[in-house]
Design a protein around this motif. Structure first.
Motif, mmCIF file in Angstrom:
data_model
loop_
_atom_site.group_PDB
_atom_site.id
_atom_site.type_symbol
_atom_site.label_atom_id
_atom_site.label_comp_id
_atom_site.label_asym_id
_atom_site.label_seq_id
_atom_site.Cartn_x
_atom_site.Cartn_y
_atom_site.Cartn_z
ATOM 1 N N HIS A 21 0.845 -1.195 0.000
ATOM 2 C CA HIS A 21 0.000 0.000 0.000
ATOM 3 C C HIS A 21 0.878 1.242 0.000
ATOM 4 O O HIS A 21 2.081 1.181 -0.248
ATOM 5 N N GLY A 22 0.263 2.377 0.265
ATOM 6 C CA GLY A 22 0.991 3.647 0.233
ATOM 7 C C GLY A 22 0.814 4.323 -1.109
ATOM 8 O O GLY A 22 -0.298 4.389 -1.651
ATOM 9 N N ARG A 23 1.908 4.767 -1.657
ATOM 10 C CA ARG A 23 1.861 5.516 -2.918
ATOM 11 C C ARG A 23 1.872 4.547 -4.104
ATOM 12 O O ARG A 23 2.827 4.443 -4.858
ATOM 13 N N VAL A 24 0.768 3.804 -4.215
ATOM 14 C CA VAL A 24 0.582 2.860 -5.318
ATOM 15 C C VAL A 24 -0.799 3.094 -5.927
ATOM 16 O O VAL A 24 -1.731 3.554 -5.263
ATOM 17 N N ARG A 25 -0.938 2.727 -7.176
ATOM 18 C CA ARG A 25 -2.226 2.880 -7.858
ATOM 19 C C ARG A 25 -3.142 1.689 -7.588
ATOM 20 O O ARG A 25 -4.367 1.819 -7.638
ATOM 21 N N LYS A 82 9.676 -7.863 -7.722
ATOM 22 C CA LYS A 82 9.417 -7.020 -8.888
ATOM 23 C C LYS A 82 8.003 -7.237 -9.423
ATOM 24 O O LYS A 82 7.299 -6.274 -9.762
ATOM 25 N N GLU A 83 7.575 -8.499 -9.486
ATOM 26 C CA GLU A 83 6.247 -8.788 -10.011
ATOM 27 C C GLU A 83 5.157 -8.180 -9.138
ATOM 28 O O GLU A 83 4.172 -7.628 -9.634
ATOM 29 N N LEU A 84 5.326 -8.286 -7.836
ATOM 30 C CA LEU A 84 4.332 -7.720 -6.926
ATOM 31 C C LEU A 84 4.292 -6.199 -7.028
ATOM 32 O O LEU A 84 3.215 -5.586 -7.036
ATOM 33 N N LEU A 85 5.480 -5.583 -7.098
ATOM 34 C CA LEU A 85 5.519 -4.119 -7.182
ATOM 35 C C LEU A 85 4.986 -3.635 -8.522
ATOM 36 O O LEU A 85 4.285 -2.608 -8.589
ATOM 37 N N ASP A 86 5.288 -4.364 -9.588
ATOM 38 C CA ASP A 86 4.743 -3.974 -10.900
ATOM 39 C C ASP A 86 3.217 -4.040 -10.873
ATOM 40 O O ASP A 86 2.532 -3.187 -11.451
ATOM 41 N N GLU A 94 3.507 4.971 -7.634
ATOM 42 C CA GLU A 94 3.348 6.312 -8.196
ATOM 43 C C GLU A 94 4.724 6.957 -8.401
ATOM 44 O O GLU A 94 5.707 6.554 -7.759
ATOM 45 N N PRO A 95 4.828 7.946 -9.264
ATOM 46 C CA PRO A 95 6.111 8.656 -9.437
ATOM 47 C C PRO A 95 6.585 9.245 -8.099
ATOM 48 O O PRO A 95 5.790 9.779 -7.320
ATOM 49 N N GLY A 96 7.878 9.141 -7.869
ATOM 50 C CA GLY A 96 8.444 9.686 -6.636
ATOM 51 C C GLY A 96 8.447 8.716 -5.471
ATOM 52 O O GLY A 96 9.069 8.998 -4.434
ATOM 53 N N ALA A 97 7.791 7.559 -5.602
ATOM 54 C CA ALA A 97 7.789 6.562 -4.520
ATOM 55 C C ALA A 97 9.082 5.760 -4.606
ATOM 56 O O ALA A 97 9.106 4.619 -5.092
ATOM 57 N N ASP A 98 10.169 6.361 -4.142
ATOM 58 C CA ASP A 98 11.492 5.755 -4.338
ATOM 59 C C ASP A 98 11.917 4.836 -3.206
ATOM 60 O O ASP A 98 13.035 4.318 -3.198
ATOM 61 N N GLN A 99 11.045 4.613 -2.211
ATOM 62 C CA GLN A 99 11.393 3.745 -1.084
ATOM 63 C C GLN A 99 10.261 2.765 -0.801
ATOM 64 O O GLN A 99 9.090 3.150 -0.766
ATOM 65 N N LEU A 155 15.910 -0.622 -6.955
ATOM 66 C CA LEU A 155 16.714 -1.834 -6.852
ATOM 67 C C LEU A 155 15.851 -3.082 -6.771
ATOM 68 O O LEU A 155 16.300 -4.178 -7.134
ATOM 69 N N LEU A 156 14.636 -2.945 -6.282
ATOM 70 C CA LEU A 156 13.733 -4.094 -6.231
ATOM 71 C C LEU A 156 13.110 -4.392 -7.589
ATOM 72 O O LEU A 156 12.492 -5.446 -7.774
ATOM 73 N N ARG A 157 13.294 -3.463 -8.535
ATOM 74 C CA ARG A 157 12.674 -3.637 -9.854
ATOM 75 C C ARG A 157 13.707 -3.657 -10.980
ATOM 76 O O ARG A 157 13.348 -3.564 -12.156
#
Length: 556
Positions: free
Chosen positions: A297-301, A346-350, A355-360, A377-379
Motif C-alpha cells: 500500500h501507500g503511494r501505489v495505484r 518485482k512482479e508484486l511491485l509492478d 506512483e512517481p516519486g515513490a522511491d522507497q 533496486l527491487l525492480r
C-alpha cells in the motif's frame, strides 16, 4: 532487619513479580511480559555505540546477554528496594509500583499493543508488593530476639545480698516490670548498656527463610511454566504443516568444486541451524500463516492484500543468495549463503504500480521494525524475493516464518525484513526506517570484502606447504579475483572456486610454502567491475566495515 535479609526480601518480591507475570503473558502475548517488554525498550533506547559493542562482544548471543544483564540490574534494584522497605515500607512499595509502571509503559508502546498487554506488569507488580509487605511488616517478618541487660560487677563486700530477681534482672527495675519477656526493644529500644543476644528470633528467621524458598520456588515454577505454555502456543506445528510449492524456476545446480570442503572453511551453503541471526526481537514473533496477511500500500495505484495461501499459489523462483549484516566486522561471521524460495518482489511491485516519486519500499515486520529499500533496486531485475523457503524447507521461525524479504546486494538492515506484513511505498524524503534515526545510512549497498578462514589467528603451523583459504563477496557484482600476501610482501593470486551466481560469496584458496617464524597473512578482493577492496579501516557504522582481513600465525 539486617540489610542482608532486607535485600533478600526485595529480590524475592521481584522474582514473584516477574515469575507470576509469565503465565499471565501467555494470554496477552510473550512481548507483554515485563522483562521482555523492558528489554525491548532498552534495545530501542540504548545508545548505538553500546549496542554495537554488545554485538561485537556477544555476536548472535547479544539478546541473551541483554536479558541476563537486565535481570541482574533488576536484582540489584530489588535488593535496594528491600533495604529501603526495611526502614520505610512505603519506599519499597513505591519502587515496585514504579517498576510495574515502567513495564506497563514498555508493553503498551510496542507495535500492535493493546490495553491487555498491561496486565502482566500490573498483576506481577501487585503480587510483588504483597510479597514485600509480607516480609517487612506482615506474617513473614523477622521478630527481634529478647534483649539482656549487662552483667553487674562483682560486689566488693560479701555482705551485700544478691538481688532476689537474679543477676540478669535487677530487682525493682521498671524495665523488667514493663517487659516481663525481657524485650524492651518492642517498647522503643533497650536501656543503655543492654545488648541483643542475636539479631532476630531463630523461629521467625526460619519462617522468613521458608517463605523465601516457597515464594522463590513458586515464582520459578510459574516463570518456567509460563514460558513452556507460550512455546506450545507457538507456530512450530503450523510450520511443519506447510508444504512448499515446487519452484517454477529452480535454483541452478551447484557447480563441481563450489565447496572446497576444507577444515575451518565456511561451507558454500550455510545450514539453517548455523545461519547468523541479528534483529531487534527479544522473543521470536510467532506468526500463524493462517492469519498472516501482506499489505502492499501507500503511494501505489493498485493496493494489494495477500493471504499466505494466495502467496503460495503464485509462481515462485529459487535462488542462492548470500546475506550479510551491516554489523559484520572485517573478518566477522555475520554472513551466510542459503537457497531461498519465494515470489519475485518485482512482479508484486509492478502489479501494485508505484506512483512517481515513490522511491522507497518500507518493509514492516509484525513487531513494528522497519527497513527502507530503494524501489528501483527491487525492480532492476535482481532476484529480490518475498521468501517462504530456506534450504528446501519452510523458513525457520527465527528467520522470518512465514514470510521475509531477501534482496541481493544490500545489507540486511535496509532489506531483509523478517516476519514481514507490510510493504509501504513512500519516499526517502518522507520516512526514515528504524536504523536511520539511530545514525545509520539510509541506503546500504554491500561492500566488497574478503576473509581468511584457515589458518585461524594464532594457529601454530608446521613449516612446509599450507593451504590458505577463505571466502570473498560482492553480492550482485561478483568477485573477479582474490589476492593474498605474507608479511607485507607482494600480492599473490588465489584460486577462485566456481559459484552459482554473482549474488553469492565465493571460496578461494592459495598454497603457501610456510617458513618458520611469526607471519602476518592478509587478503584483498577485487569485484567484477574491477574495483579493489579498500585497505582503509572503517567501523561498521554507518554503512559497513572496510579494511583487509589480517591473520597472524606461528610456523614451527
Amino acid at each position: 532487619m539486617s540489610r542482608g535479609f532486607a535485600a533478600l526480601a526485595g529480590i524475592t518480591a521481584a522474582a514473584v513479580a516477574i515469575g507470576v507475570a509469565e503465565p499471565v503473558a501467555v494470554l496477552t502475548g510473550p512481548r507483554s511480559a515485563p522483562l521482555i517488554a523492558v528489554g525491548g525498550l532498552v534495545v530501542d533506547l540504548v545508545p548505538e555505540p553500546l549496542k554495537q559493542f554488545a554485538i561485537a562482544v556477544f555476536g548472535t548471543y547479544d539478546k541473551i546477554a541483554l536479558l541476563v544483564g537486565t535481570a541482574l540490574l533488576l536484582a540489584a534494584f530489588a535488593a535496594l528496594l528491600g533495604v529501603l522497605a526495611a526502614r520505610r515500607l512505603w519506599l519499597g512499595l513505591v519502587g515496585i509500583a514504579a517498576f510495574a509502571a515502567l513495564g506497563v509503559a514498555a508493553a503498551l508502546t510496542r507495535a500492535g499493543a493493546d490495553a491487555a498487554d498491561a496486565l502482566p506488569s500490573l498483576v506481577g507488580g501487585a503480587l510483588g508488593a504483597l510479597t514485600l509487605w509480607a516480609f517487612v511488616a506482615g506474617p513473614l517478618q523477622l521478630e527481634p530476639w529478647p534483649w539482656t541487660p549487662p552483667t553487674p560487677a562483682v560486689p566488693s563486700t560479701p555482705s551485700t545480698p544478691p538481688s532476689s530477681a537474679g543477676p540478669s534482672s535487677p530487682a525493682g527495675s521498671p524495665e523488667a516490670a514493663a517487659s516481663p519477656a525481657g524485650s524492651p526493644e518492642r517498647a522503643g529500644g533497650p536501656p543503655a548498656g543492654w545488648e541483643p543476644l542475636e539479631r532476630s528470633d531463630p523461629e521467625s528467621r526460619r519462617r522468613f527463610l521458608r517463605g523465601v524458598g516457597v515464594l522463590a520456588g513458586t515464582a520459578a515454577v510459574a516463570g518456567v511454566g509460563g514460558h513452556l505454555l507460550a512455546g506450545r502456543r507457538g507456530v512450530s506445528a503450523a510450520r511443519k504443516a506447510v508444504t512448499l510449492p515446487a519452484p517454477a524456476a529452480p535454483a541452478p545446480a551447484l557447480p563441481a568444486g563450489a565447496d572446497l570442503s576444507l577444515p575451518q572453511l565456511a561451507s558454500y551453503v550455510t545450514p539453517n541451524s548455523g545461519f547468523y541471526r541479528i534483529d531487534t526481537a527479544l522473543v521470536v514473533p510467532q506468526v500463524d500463516p493462517a492469519s498472516w496477511r501482506l499489505r502492499i500500500h501507500g503511494r501505489v495505484r493498485n493496493p494489494i492484500e495477500l493471504s499466505f495461501d494466495e502467496l503460495l499459489a503464485r509462481p515462485m523462483i529459487e535462488r542462492y543468495v548470500t546475506l550479510a549484516c551491516v554489523s559484520n566486522e572485517v573478518g566477522g561471521d555475520l554472513i551466510g549463503n542459503a537457497r531461498w524460495l519465494g515470489v519475485p518482489l518485482k512482479e508484486l511491485l509492478d502489479e501494485a504500480d508505484p506512483e512517481p516519486g515513490a522511491d522507497q519500499v518500507v518493509g514492516r515486520s509484525v513487531d513494528g521494525w522497519t527497513c527502507g529499500t530503494p524501489t528501483a533496486l527491487l525492480r532492476d531485475g535482481r532476484d529480490a524475493l518475498l521468501a517462504v523457503g530456506m534450504n528446501g524447507e519452510p523458513l525457520p521461525v527465527a528467520h522470518g516464518f512465514p514470510v521475509r524479504m531477501v534482496v541481493p546486494g544490500l545489507y540486511g538492515y535496509v532489506s531483509a525484513c523478517k516476519w514481514v506484513t507490510e510493504l509501504e511505498l513512500t519516499s526517502f524524503a518522507d520516512f526514515d526506517a528504524y536504523w536511520v534515526p539511530r545514525g545509520w545510512s539510509a541506503q546500504g549497498p554491500i561492500k566488497t570484502e574478503s576473509r581468511i578462514d584457515t589458518p585461524r589467528p594464532r594457529n601454530r603451523l608446521t613449516a612446509g606447504p599450507v593451504t590458505v583459504a577463505g571466502v570473498a563477496w560482492a553480492q550482485h557484482r561478483g568477485i573477479r579475483k582474490v589476492e593474498v600476501r605474507v608479511d607485507g610482501g607482494p600480492w599473490r593470486a588465489a584460486t577462485l572456486a566456481p559459484t552459482v551466481s554473482v549474488d553469492t560469496w565465493v571460496q578461494w584458496s592459495w598454497r603457501w610454502d610456510a617458513t618458520p617464524g611469526e607471519h602476518t597473512l592478509q587478503v584483498r578482493a577485487t569485484d567484477a567491475d574491477g574495483v579493489p577492496q579498500t585497505p582503509q579501516r572503517a567501523p561498521v557504522a554507518p554503512d559497513g566495515a572496510t579494511g583487509w582481513h589480517t591473520v597472524k600465525v606461528t610456523v614451527r
